[in-house]
Design a protein around this motif. Sequence first.
Motif, PDB file in Angstrom:
ATOM      1  N   ASN A 214      13.999  -3.775   9.092  1.00 38.12           N
ATOM      2  CA  ASN A 214      14.396  -4.195  10.437  1.00 38.12           C
ATOM      3  C   ASN A 214      13.340  -3.824  11.484  1.00 38.12           C
ATOM      4  OD1 ASN A 214      16.205  -5.563  12.164  1.00 38.12           O
ATOM      5  ND2 ASN A 214      17.055  -3.622  12.887  1.00 38.12           N
ATOM      6  N   HIS A 215      12.088  -3.770  11.053  1.00 36.75           N
ATOM      7  CA  HIS A 215      10.997  -3.493  11.983  1.00 36.75           C
ATOM      8  C   HIS A 215      10.585  -4.775  12.694  1.00 36.75           C
ATOM      9  CE1 HIS A 215       9.439   0.382   9.827  1.00 36.75           C
ATOM     10  NE2 HIS A 215      10.575   0.568  10.470  1.00 36.75           N
ATOM     11  N   ASP A 216      10.356  -4.662  14.009  1.00 37.26           N
ATOM     12  CA  ASP A 216       9.893  -5.829  14.764  1.00 37.26           C
ATOM     13  C   ASP A 216       8.429  -6.153  14.473  1.00 37.26           C
ATOM     14  OD1 ASP A 216      11.778  -5.337  17.869  1.00 37.26           O
ATOM     15  OD2 ASP A 216      12.225  -6.475  16.050  1.00 37.26           O
ATOM     16  N   ALA A 217       7.602  -5.128  14.326  1.00 37.90           N
ATOM     17  CA  ALA A 217       6.154  -5.309  14.265  1.00 37.90           C
ATOM     18  C   ALA A 217       5.656  -5.292  12.815  1.00 37.90           C
ATOM     19  CB  ALA A 217       5.466  -4.207  15.072  1.00 37.90           C
ATOM     20  N   MET A 218       4.708  -6.182  12.539  1.00 38.03           N
ATOM     21  CA  MET A 218       4.091  -6.232  11.215  1.00 38.03           C
ATOM     22  C   MET A 218       2.588  -6.408  11.353  1.00 38.03           C
ATOM     23  SD  MET A 218       6.879  -8.384   8.988  1.00 38.03           S
ATOM     24  CE  MET A 218       6.205  -7.857   7.417  1.00 38.03           C
ATOM     25  N   TYR A 219       1.853  -5.963  10.315  1.00 40.81           N
ATOM     26  CA  TYR A 219       0.383  -5.882  10.381  1.00 40.81           C
ATOM     27  C   TYR A 219      -0.226  -6.244   9.040  1.00 40.81           C
ATOM     28  CZ  TYR A 219       2.031  -2.676  14.014  1.00 40.81           C
ATOM     29  OH  TYR A 219       2.691  -2.116  15.072  1.00 40.81           O
ATOM     30  N   TRP A 220      -1.458  -6.759   9.098  1.00 44.17           N
ATOM     31  CA  TRP A 220      -2.267  -6.926   7.898  1.00 44.17           C
ATOM     32  C   TRP A 220      -3.577  -6.172   8.081  1.00 44.17           C
ATOM     33  CZ3 TRP A 220      -1.342  -8.424   3.156  1.00 44.17           C
ATOM     34  CH2 TRP A 220      -0.247  -9.268   2.898  1.00 44.17           C
ATOM     35  N   TYR A 221      -3.893  -5.361   7.053  1.00 42.95           N
ATOM     36  CA  TYR A 221      -5.142  -4.608   7.031  1.00 42.95           C
ATOM     37  C   TYR A 221      -5.950  -5.012   5.794  1.00 42.95           C
ATOM     38  CZ  TYR A 221      -3.377  -1.289  10.498  1.00 42.95           C
ATOM     39  OH  TYR A 221      -2.894  -0.696  11.640  1.00 42.95           O
ATOM     40  N   ARG A 222      -7.237  -4.838   5.927  1.00 46.93           N
ATOM     41  CA  ARG A 222      -8.140  -5.003   4.800  1.00 46.93           C
ATOM     42  C   ARG A 222      -8.752  -3.647   4.498  1.00 46.93           C
ATOM     43  NH1 ARG A 222     -12.783  -9.328   3.523  1.00 46.93           N
ATOM     44  NH2 ARG A 222     -14.171  -7.933   2.355  1.00 46.93           N
ATOM     45  N   GLN A 223      -8.826  -3.322   3.190  1.00 49.45           N
ATOM     46  CA  GLN A 223      -9.419  -2.059   2.764  1.00 49.45           C
ATOM     47  C   GLN A 223     -10.548  -2.350   1.788  1.00 49.45           C
ATOM     48  OE1 GLN A 223      -6.797   0.637   0.627  1.00 49.45           O
ATOM     49  NE2 GLN A 223      -8.116   2.384   1.020  1.00 49.45           N
ATOM     50  N   ASP A 224     -11.734  -1.855   2.123  1.00 56.21           N
ATOM     51  CA  ASP A 224     -12.900  -1.965   1.244  1.00 56.21           C
ATOM     52  C   ASP A 224     -13.308  -0.568   0.795  1.00 56.21           C
ATOM     53  OD1 ASP A 224     -13.464  -4.405   3.483  1.00 56.21           O
ATOM     54  OD2 ASP A 224     -13.760  -4.912   1.361  1.00 56.21           O
ATOM     55  N   PRO A 225     -13.929  -0.460  -0.381  1.00 56.43           N
ATOM     56  CA  PRO A 225     -14.274   0.868  -0.914  1.00 56.43           C
ATOM     57  C   PRO A 225     -15.087   1.693   0.074  1.00 56.43           C
ATOM     58  CG  PRO A 225     -14.618  -0.831  -2.575  1.00 56.43           C
ATOM     59  CD  PRO A 225     -14.306  -1.554  -1.303  1.00 56.43           C
ATOM     60  N   GLY A 226     -14.695   2.938   0.278  1.00 57.25           N
ATOM     61  CA  GLY A 226     -15.437   3.848   1.135  1.00 57.25           C
ATOM     62  C   GLY A 226     -15.286   3.583   2.619  1.00 57.25           C
ATOM     63  N   GLN A 227     -14.412   2.668   2.968  1.00 55.90           N
ATOM     64  CA  GLN A 227     -14.191   2.364   4.379  1.00 55.90           C
ATOM     65  C   GLN A 227     -12.743   2.603   4.754  1.00 55.90           C
ATOM     66  OE1 GLN A 227     -15.820  -1.249   5.964  1.00 55.90           O
ATOM     67  NE2 GLN A 227     -17.199  -1.505   4.236  1.00 55.90           N
ATOM     68  N   GLY A 228     -12.548   2.818   6.024  1.00 56.18           N
ATOM     69  CA  GLY A 228     -11.180   2.911   6.506  1.00 56.18           C
ATOM     70  C   GLY A 228     -10.546   1.534   6.544  1.00 56.18           C
ATOM     71  N   LEU A 229      -9.308   1.492   7.009  1.00 55.99           N
ATOM     72  CA  LEU A 229      -8.597   0.231   7.106  1.00 55.99           C
ATOM     73  C   LEU A 229      -9.040  -0.524   8.349  1.00 55.99           C
ATOM     74  CD1 LEU A 229      -6.849   2.024   5.216  1.00 55.99           C
ATOM     75  CD2 LEU A 229      -4.865   0.777   6.079  1.00 55.99           C
ATOM     76  N   ARG A 230      -9.163  -1.827   8.202  1.00 48.92           N
ATOM     77  CA  ARG A 230      -9.522  -2.659   9.344  1.00 48.92           C
ATOM     78  C   ARG A 230      -8.401  -3.672   9.589  1.00 48.92           C
ATOM     79  NH1 ARG A 230     -15.336  -4.980   8.082  1.00 48.92           N
ATOM     80  NH2 ARG A 230     -14.512  -5.008   5.949  1.00 48.92           N
ATOM     81  N   LEU A 231      -8.004  -3.802  10.842  1.00 44.85           N
ATOM     82  CA  LEU A 231      -6.865  -4.634  11.216  1.00 44.85           C
ATOM     83  C   LEU A 231      -7.282  -6.100  11.282  1.00 44.85           C
ATOM     84  CD1 LEU A 231      -3.886  -4.651  12.142  1.00 44.85           C
ATOM     85  CD2 LEU A 231      -4.744  -4.389  14.489  1.00 44.85           C
ATOM     86  N   ILE A 232      -6.513  -6.954  10.577  1.00 43.77           N
ATOM     87  CA  ILE A 232      -6.811  -8.384  10.550  1.00 43.77           C
ATOM     88  C   ILE A 232      -5.980  -9.115  11.610  1.00 43.77           C
ATOM     89  CG2 ILE A 232      -6.840 -10.459   9.127  1.00 43.77           C
ATOM     90  CD1 ILE A 232      -6.903  -8.643   6.652  1.00 43.77           C
ATOM     91  N   TYR A 233      -4.683  -9.012  11.500  1.00 41.67           N
ATOM     92  CA  TYR A 233      -3.743  -9.617  12.437  1.00 41.67           C
ATOM     93  C   TYR A 233      -2.532  -8.704  12.581  1.00 41.67           C
ATOM     94  CZ  TYR A 233      -5.456 -14.456  13.111  1.00 41.67           C
ATOM     95  OH  TYR A 233      -6.160 -15.566  13.484  1.00 41.67           O
ATOM     96  N   TYR A 234      -1.841  -8.843  13.707  1.00 42.69           N
ATOM     97  CA  TYR A 234      -0.569  -8.158  13.842  1.00 42.69           C
ATOM     98  C   TYR A 234       0.387  -9.023  14.663  1.00 42.69           C
ATOM     99  CZ  TYR A 234      -2.153  -6.575  18.492  1.00 42.69           C
ATOM    100  OH  TYR A 234      -2.608  -6.503  19.787  1.00 42.69           O
ATOM    101  N   SER A 235       1.664  -8.707  14.497  1.00 42.53           N
ATOM    102  CA  SER A 235       2.716  -9.456  15.174  1.00 42.53           C
ATOM    103  C   SER A 235       3.752  -8.472  15.693  1.00 42.53           C
ATOM    104  CB  SER A 235       3.358 -10.444  14.201  1.00 42.53           C
ATOM    105  OG  SER A 235       4.550 -10.981  14.735  1.00 42.53           O
TER     106      SER A 235
END
Lengths: 118, 113
Positions: free
Chosen positions: A28-49
């Motif tokens: 029942n969360h309003d907000a959703m997100y997509w992240y990309r994870q590459d080796p040795g890197q932190g998460l990077r935000l693609i899109y959110y709603s």
Amino acid sequence: DGGITQSPKYLFRKEGQNVTLSCEQNLNHDAMYWYRQDPGQGLRLIYYSQIVNDFQKGDIAEGYSVSREKKESFPLTVTSAQKNPTAFYLCASSLSLGQGDRGANVLTFGAGSRLTVL
Amino acid sequence: GDSVTQMEGPVTLSEEAFLTINCTYTATGYPSLFWYVQYPGEGLQLLLKATKADDKGSNKGFEATYRKETTSFHLEKGSVQVSDSAVYFCALTRYSSASKIIFGSGTRLSIRP
């Protein structure tokens, strides 16, 4: 138990093909997100709603598209325009500010989808 | 802009050893600070958080103290177990919304039996 379901867990794609990753939540969360994870890197935000029928670009939106037709669902399409799509993709959700301030900046993650372009 | 710097891994320890994973940050104001953990083949999950200076977050034997004077949020555990093997991410946000969370690059921890 409530949670986030991502599918498929593993996906192989040929160059030039679009693929869609599924993300469903029953928290029942309003907000959703997509992240990309590459080796040795932190998460990077693609899109959110933050709400149904509305979404915003994150830091690396080029070559991706999303939709938010239902509160529970936030699919991500990796298009052929994405130059380096091989990665681990993580979907997440959170309370929105309208659902109460406490915990609105805490993310709950799915188990991820690993996309490999052949 | 805001940023998070974590110690590079991998970190390999023997079971029951003392663990420290360093995290420092750059941000204006008073950000909230987090540690997330990612077990093999899974997504991230919140391990602990702190929202103001001198707060100590704790969970599952892990602790981290928000140190404003040194802009640090180091993760510690007194006696690690093999099951603690995972990747640990430090993160921060100055906002109430999760859309502005900044993650560190992660530190891989391996525990030998």
